[in-house]
Design a protein around this motif. Structure first.
Motif, PDB file in Angstrom:
ATOM      1  N   HIS A 109      -0.946 -14.215   2.575  1.00 49.34           N
ATOM      2  CA  HIS A 109      -2.044 -14.020   1.627  1.00 49.34           C
ATOM      3  C   HIS A 109      -3.312 -13.489   2.298  1.00 49.34           C
ATOM      4  N   THR A 110      -3.123 -12.783   3.400  1.00 49.44           N
ATOM      5  CA  THR A 110      -4.280 -12.233   4.118  1.00 49.44           C
ATOM      6  C   THR A 110      -5.137 -11.361   3.213  1.00 49.44           C
ATOM      7  N   PHE A 111      -4.506 -10.517   2.404  1.00 51.11           N
ATOM      8  CA  PHE A 111      -5.245  -9.529   1.610  1.00 51.11           C
ATOM      9  C   PHE A 111      -5.446  -9.962   0.159  1.00 51.11           C
ATOM     10  N   ASP A 133       6.029  -9.986   0.592  1.00 49.12           N
ATOM     11  CA  ASP A 133       5.044  -9.897  -0.493  1.00 49.12           C
ATOM     12  C   ASP A 133       3.605  -9.857  -0.003  1.00 49.12           C
ATOM     13  N   ILE A 134       3.405  -9.386   1.220  1.00 45.23           N
ATOM     14  CA  ILE A 134       2.026  -9.317   1.724  1.00 45.23           C
ATOM     15  C   ILE A 134       1.184  -8.321   0.930  1.00 45.23           C
ATOM     16  N   PHE A 135       1.836  -7.340   0.302  1.00 41.46           N
ATOM     17  CA  PHE A 135       1.098  -6.346  -0.481  1.00 41.46           C
ATOM     18  C   PHE A 135       1.037  -6.707  -1.966  1.00 41.46           C
ATOM     19  N   TRP A 163      10.777  -2.702  -0.456  1.00 40.90           N
ATOM     20  CA  TRP A 163       9.471  -2.321  -1.001  1.00 40.90           C
ATOM     21  C   TRP A 163       9.221  -0.826  -0.808  1.00 40.90           C
ATOM     22  N   LEU A 164       9.584  -0.311   0.351  1.00 40.10           N
ATOM     23  CA  LEU A 164       9.400   1.116   0.611  1.00 40.10           C
ATOM     24  C   LEU A 164      10.205   1.968  -0.369  1.00 40.10           C
ATOM     25  N   GLY A 165      11.300   1.399  -0.858  1.00 44.25           N
ATOM     26  CA  GLY A 165      12.150   2.147  -1.766  1.00 44.25           C
ATOM     27  C   GLY A 165      11.602   2.298  -3.165  1.00 44.25           C
ATOM     28  N   HIS A 166      10.661   1.431  -3.562  1.00 40.34           N
ATOM     29  CA  HIS A 166      10.167   1.519  -4.948  1.00 40.34           C
ATOM     30  C   HIS A 166       8.647   1.623  -5.070  1.00 40.34           C
ATOM     31  N   THR A 167       7.904   1.538  -3.957  1.00 35.63           N
ATOM     32  CA  THR A 167       6.448   1.622  -4.063  1.00 35.63           C
ATOM     33  C   THR A 167       6.000   3.052  -4.371  1.00 35.63           C
ATOM     34  N   ASN A 168       4.883   3.155  -5.069  1.00 34.75           N
ATOM     35  CA  ASN A 168       4.275   4.461  -5.351  1.00 34.75           C
ATOM     36  C   ASN A 168       3.272   4.865  -4.274  1.00 34.75           C
TER      37      ASN A 168
END
Length: 533
Positions: A109-111, A133-135, A163-168
């Motif tokens: 939960h850094t960000f 889930d850091i992003f 995540w890289l496969g579905h992020t915009n």
């Protein structure tokens, strides 16, 4: 005169009262103004302008960054860990650069709270992984830079590949530093199929305070049951699943003498139990659903079955059979057939061989034939003998033995992708795994097995195991490796003098029952763990 003087004095007091009122109001306003928090000043390790902040040589993330900054850069700092909520209170932050530091760890939960963040750079640090889930929650994110880190592409990083496969967001190319098979591999090119992150284990679930030999499971009237042979108390103990307590509890028992095997068989909807005993003869019991108890309906001929050691049940062409392996010098290993009213002697396989185990299996002799019923008898006086079912005579005929395998105590079979294998148990020497080759069994693997009396293969869901017990050391659990086409060591269990291992499945839960001749009967739960979670 006095009246006019008093009047003039009263009029003079009005301005004084107004002045006092305004002074009080001003004081209140000043006090209120004084309670307003002062805007955070630029931290000593940072250089700030109206919209930007540059922080260098800091030992930690400062907590007093001005809240209106839009761009924040950390470089050449000495801290190596960033904790949760490190940037809380910066709602307008759009650009965050944490570059050229020595960051080794970032919290999940850094960000948190950076809903306006557009660009995030963690380039040129010492990160080997990122928490899952850091992003999450960074809904405005359009650019991510993770270059220059030493990512270890294991199961902990599987989520990033997904995540890289579905992020915009646009993400610069990043590479794996480990493990060796993925070194210098582009992370963006990996898929979730490249990770094998599901592992299993047997976790201790329950202890039953008694010794045991054989353990069997069966379905009866839409419920699952377990029956355990207790040699010292002479009982067959039946267990059922307690849906409230989530444990196994006693259901019923059959009391006998020196009980070695309690073998259940359900024909149509009727439950029968074959109880093999060392003394007092062996018997067949029937479950009376009206009386809600077991009733003895038949004795097994004592002249043939003198010292029973194992029982197998099987069905051929809609006929039910069971076979008893007899280990006495004067006994006969005998097959019994159900005739509608009881079980009667159908065939004696051989005498005088002191058989210790019998295994029923179906194998293909030639590519043109269907699977044919076979029996394998293990004996203390000869190599394991293979019998084949003869359809014309409705009996088993002696075919061959398994060469170079003296002193085999038991044989148990399993199948992988249509191929038939057997596990051969030896008390002295190596136990073996062999594969059926069309006309004979062929060696594929040896296991050291001093003091072993059980080498039990069992399948739980899609996992194939083989469990090798020992009277002198830990029980070894092996897992089948499909690529190597053999078993690999998987886990150790501490079971005293194990005699059988049985898989029990209840309500999508899988358990392993381990009998013990010298200690408590143990129950293990089969646990599936996702290392990427």
């Amino acid at each position: 005169m006095e009246s006019e003087r008093s009047k003039r004095m009263g009029n003079a007091c009005i301005p004084l009262k107004r002045i006092a009122y305004f002074l009080c109001l001003l004081s209140a306003l000043l006090l209120t103004e004084g309670k307003k928090p002062a805007k955070p000043k630029c931290p000593a390790v940072c250089t700030c302008t109206k919209d930007n902040a540059l922080c260098e040589n800091a030992r930690s993330i400062p907590r007093t960054v001005p809240p209106d900054v839009i761009s924040l850069l950390f470089t050449s700092n000495s801290f190596d860990v960033i904790s949760d909520d490190a940037f809380i209170g910066l709602p307008h932050l759009e650009y965050l650069f944490i570059e050229n530091n020595n960051i080794k760890s970032i919290s999940r939960h850094t960000f948190r709270g950076l809903k306006s963040l557009i660009h995030l750079s963690l380039a040129n640090n010492n990160l080997q992984t990122l928490p899952k889930d850091i992003f999450k929650g960074l809904d405005s994110l359009t650019n991510v830079d993770l270059r220059g880190n030493s990512f270890n592409c294991d199961c902990k990083l599987k989520w990033l590949v997904e995540w890289l496969g579905h992020t915009n967001a646009t993400v610069e190319d990043i590479y794996c530093e480990g493990p060796p098979e993925y070194k210098k591999r582009k992370i963006n090119s990996l898929s979730s199929k490249d990770f094998d992150c599901i592992i299993t284990e047997f976790a201790k679930s329950q202890d039953l305070p008694y010794q045991s030999l054989s353990i069997d499971t069966f379905s009866y009237l839409n419920d699952e049951y377990v029956v355990i042979a207790q040699p010292f108390t002479g009982k067959c103990i039946f267990l059922e699943w307690d849906h409230v307590e989530k444990t196994f509890r006693n259901y019923d028992n059959i009391t006998g003498t020196s009980t070695v095997v309690c073998k259940p068989i359900v024909i149509e909807t009727q439950l029968y139990v074959i109880v093999a005993q060392l003394f007092g003869g062996s018997h067949i019991y029937k479950r009376d659903s009206f009386a809600n108890k077991f009733i003895k309906i038949q004795d097994i001929e004592i002249l043939k079955i003198r010292k029973p050691n194992d029982i197998e049940t099987f069905k051929i062409e809609n006929n039910w059979y069971f076979v008893v392996a007899d280990s006495s010098k004067a006994g006969f290993t005998t097959i019994y057939k159900w005739n509608g009213n009881g079980f009667y002697s159908h065939q004696s396989l051989h005498a005088w061989y002191r058989d210790t185990d019998v295994e029923y299996l179906e194998i293909v002799r030639t590519p043109q034939t269907l699977r044919t019923p076979h029996l394998i008898l293990s004996s203390s006086s000869q190599r394991p003998v293979i019998y084949q079912w003869n359809k014309a005579t409705q009996s088993f005929t002696n075919q061959t033995d398994i060469p170079n395998m003296e002193d085999v105590y038991a044989v148990k079979h399993f199948s992988v992708k249509g191929d038939v294998y057997i596990c051969l148990t030896r008390f002295i020497g190596d136990s073996k795994v062999m594969k059926w080759g069309g006309s004979s069994f062929q060696d594929i693997q040896r296991m050291p097995s001093r003091g072993s009396m059980v080498f039990q293969p069992l399948q739980i869901n899609n996992y194939q195991y083989a469990i090798l017990g020992s009277d002198y050391s830990f029980t070894q659990v092996y897992n089948w490796d499909a690529e190597k086409a053999k078993f690999v060591k998987f886990q150790e269990l501490n079971v005293q003098a194990p005699r059988s291992f049985t898989h029990v499945s209840i309500n999508k839960r899988n358990f392993l029952f381990a009998s013990s001749f010298k200690g408590n009967t143990q129950i293990y739960k089969h646990v599936i763990v996702d290392l990427s979670a």
